[in-house]
Design an enzyme around this catalytic site. Structure first.
Site, PDB file in Angstrom:
ATOM      1  N   ASP A  22      12.730   2.378   0.776  1.00 19.84           N
ATOM      2  CA  ASP A  22      12.732   2.565   2.224  1.00 19.84           C
ATOM      3  C   ASP A  22      14.106   2.165   2.747  1.00 19.84           C
ATOM      4  OD1 ASP A  22      10.018   3.258   2.350  1.00 19.84           O
ATOM      5  OD2 ASP A  22       9.369   1.187   2.634  1.00 19.84           O
ATOM      6  N   ASP A 173      -6.874   2.954  -1.480  1.00 20.78           N
ATOM      7  CA  ASP A 173      -6.310   2.816  -0.138  1.00 20.78           C
ATOM      8  C   ASP A 173      -5.549   4.101   0.142  1.00 20.78           C
ATOM      9  OD1 ASP A 173      -4.895   2.361   2.151  1.00 20.78           O
ATOM     10  OD2 ASP A 173      -3.857   0.562   1.443  1.00 20.78           O
ATOM     11  N   ARG A 177       0.200   9.271   4.948  1.00 14.65           N
ATOM     12  CA  ARG A 177       1.572   9.551   5.382  1.00 14.65           C
ATOM     13  C   ARG A 177       1.627  11.040   5.724  1.00 14.65           C
ATOM     14  NH1 ARG A 177       1.571   5.099   6.031  1.00 14.65           N
ATOM     15  NH2 ARG A 177       2.600   3.390   4.957  1.00 14.65           N
ATOM     16  N   ALA A 198     -14.603   6.127  -5.791  1.00 14.38           N
ATOM     17  CA  ALA A 198     -14.138   4.740  -5.677  1.00 14.38           C
ATOM     18  C   ALA A 198     -15.291   3.750  -5.598  1.00 14.38           C
ATOM     19  CB  ALA A 198     -13.247   4.600  -4.455  1.00 14.38           C
ATOM     20  N   LYS A 202     -10.350   0.894   1.220  1.00 19.28           N
ATOM     21  CA  LYS A 202      -9.788   0.238   2.404  1.00 19.28           C
ATOM     22  C   LYS A 202      -9.067   1.275   3.246  1.00 19.28           C
ATOM     23  CE  LYS A 202      -5.957  -1.446   4.361  1.00 19.28           C
ATOM     24  NZ  LYS A 202      -4.714  -0.710   4.550  1.00 19.28           N
ATOM     25  N   LEU A 237      -7.766  -3.718  11.081  1.00 23.47           N
ATOM     26  CA  LEU A 237      -7.552  -3.469  12.511  1.00 23.47           C
ATOM     27  C   LEU A 237      -6.269  -4.124  13.013  1.00 23.47           C
ATOM     28  CD1 LEU A 237     -11.196  -4.434  13.587  1.00 23.47           C
ATOM     29  CD2 LEU A 237     -10.379  -2.146  13.011  1.00 23.47           C
ATOM     30  N   GLY A 241      -7.904  -8.090  13.056  1.00 24.08           N
ATOM     31  CA  GLY A 241      -8.641  -8.520  11.869  1.00 24.08           C
ATOM     32  C   GLY A 241      -9.148  -7.371  11.023  1.00 24.08           C
ATOM     33  N   GLY A 265       3.880  -3.037   4.713  1.00 27.05           N
ATOM     34  CA  GLY A 265       3.344  -3.792   3.579  1.00 27.05           C
ATOM     35  C   GLY A 265       2.181  -4.703   3.912  1.00 27.05           C
ATOM     36  N   ALA A 266       1.819  -4.814   5.196  1.00 29.80           N
ATOM     37  CA  ALA A 266       0.727  -5.735   5.560  1.00 29.80           C
ATOM     38  C   ALA A 266      -0.588  -5.313   4.907  1.00 29.80           C
ATOM     39  CB  ALA A 266       0.574  -5.802   7.076  1.00 29.80           C
ATOM     40  N   ASP A 268      -0.905  -3.524   2.205  1.00 28.73           N
ATOM     41  CA  ASP A 268      -0.783  -3.692   0.744  1.00 28.73           C
ATOM     42  C   ASP A 268      -0.979  -5.158   0.353  1.00 28.73           C
ATOM     43  OD1 ASP A 268      -0.090  -0.990   0.755  1.00 28.73           O
ATOM     44  OD2 ASP A 268       2.035  -1.455   0.985  1.00 28.73           O
ATOM     45  N   GLY A 310      10.673  -5.621   5.911  1.00 31.71           N
ATOM     46  CA  GLY A 310      10.489  -5.140   4.540  1.00 31.71           C
ATOM     47  C   GLY A 310       9.196  -5.677   3.956  1.00 31.71           C
TER      48      GLY A 310
END
Length: 328
Positions: A22, A173, A177, A198, A202, A237, A241, A265-266, A268, A310
């Protein structure tokens, strides 16, 4: 750590898919055209999950293809430096490592522009897969970007099938994109084409709306995505949460409030934290109080990841997550 050491044992989490670079503007809140400069940040959701797992003390391996170029070698080194086994990494002589230019808007949300025409990750073939590695996974984790084109799509389907036959939990997940897909309809169709396979899924609130066509984020909407063979369905969310659904119970877990700089990345980080705990104690999936505790931990990991620019530099250790939970 020796690669062989990492992939032995049945606590291995294997992540499959893309790893890329990125390019993030040095200044937040501007368009790509206005950005005065860019910092390179390694990324790609499945690779971020692998590093999230390793940083939390878990065993992780990444399966994917990189360009045989300086960026590809750099990414492989980053995985190794972070304790992720590289037994599943291949290099393509004829294609470049994928690049993405990512703008952080003033609200911390992102816009993407991708360079992959085709990139190395899209050229992974089924016959190139390290099947022994995939069979040794206790959890096999993947997204949907690897479904967009052949031959990577066939490699993805083969890897899932092999992991499932070997008894792995399948974790999905979709990581939508839209700019990478030919159309929104095609994205929805292909993302849902492997939905039933699966065990753990998520989605973000945005993905829930996209996949269901609803503008509501509630239990009724989430249950449209439920399948009888699921063990766990999660809806993240952001600062509100996460929601969880199993065969026997469902509920919500609050987020931690932090100073958000970059949301990259949150999700992930959240997934890595969850898988790390499940791999050591699968009974979490049957026990609501245990699951709630694990989701608090996962929410904490996600929150910490938003406090730095990042994805990979911001992924927390267990001690950092516990410090946030304990209010330190």
């Amino acid at each position: 750590m020796a690669a062989n050491g990492i992939v032995s044992g049945k606590s291995l989490i294997v992540s499959f898919g893309e790893m890329l670079i990125d390019f993030v503007p040095t200044v937040s809140g501007v368009s790509l055209a206005e950005a005065p400069g860019f910092l390179k940040a390694p990324g790609g959701a499945p690779a971020n999950v692998a590093i999230a797992v390793a940083r939390l003390g878990g065993k992780a391996s990444f399966v994917g293809k990189l360009g045989d170029d300086e960026f590809g070698r750099m990414l492989a080194d980053i995985l190794k430096q972070n304790g992720v086994s590289d037994d599943g990494i291949l290099f393509d002589q004829g294609a470049r490592t994928a690049l993405a230019f990512v703008t952080l808007r003033a609200d911390g949300e992102r816009e993407f522009m991708f360079y992959r025409n085709p990139s190395a990750d899209m050229l992974l073939k089924p016959e190139e897969l390290n099947l022994d590695l995939i069979r040794s996974a206790k959890v096999f984790h993947y997204g949907s970007i690897s479904l967009i084109v052949e031959p990577c799509r066939s490699a993805h389907l083969k890897a899932m099938e092999v992991a499932k036959e070997a008894g792995a939990l399948l974790s999905y997940d979709p990581n939508l994109r839209l700019p990478l897909w030919p159309s929104a309809d095609e994205a929805r169709k292909q993302i849902l084409s492997i939905w039933d396979k699966a065990d753990i899924v998520k989605v973000s609130d945005v993905e829930l709306e996209f996949l269901t066509g609803s503008d509501k984020v509630d239990d009724e909407t989430a249950m449209k995505l439920w399948r009888p063979n699921f063990t766990l369905l999660l809806v993240t969310l952001g600062e509100k949460g996460s929601l969880y659904y199993t065969k026997n119970f469902h509920g919500a877990v609050d987020a931690f409030h932090v100073n958000t700089v970059d949301t990259t990345g949150a999700g992930d980080s959240f997934v890595g934290a969850l898988l790390c705990k499940i791999v050591h104690d699968p009974s979490i999936l049957e026990d609501e109080s245990k699951l709630r505790e694990v989701l608090r931990f996962a929410n904490a990991c996600g929150a910490i990841t938003t406090t730095k620019k990042g994805a990979i530099p911001a992924l927390p250790t267990e001690a950092e997550a516990l410090a946030l939970i304990n209010g330190a």
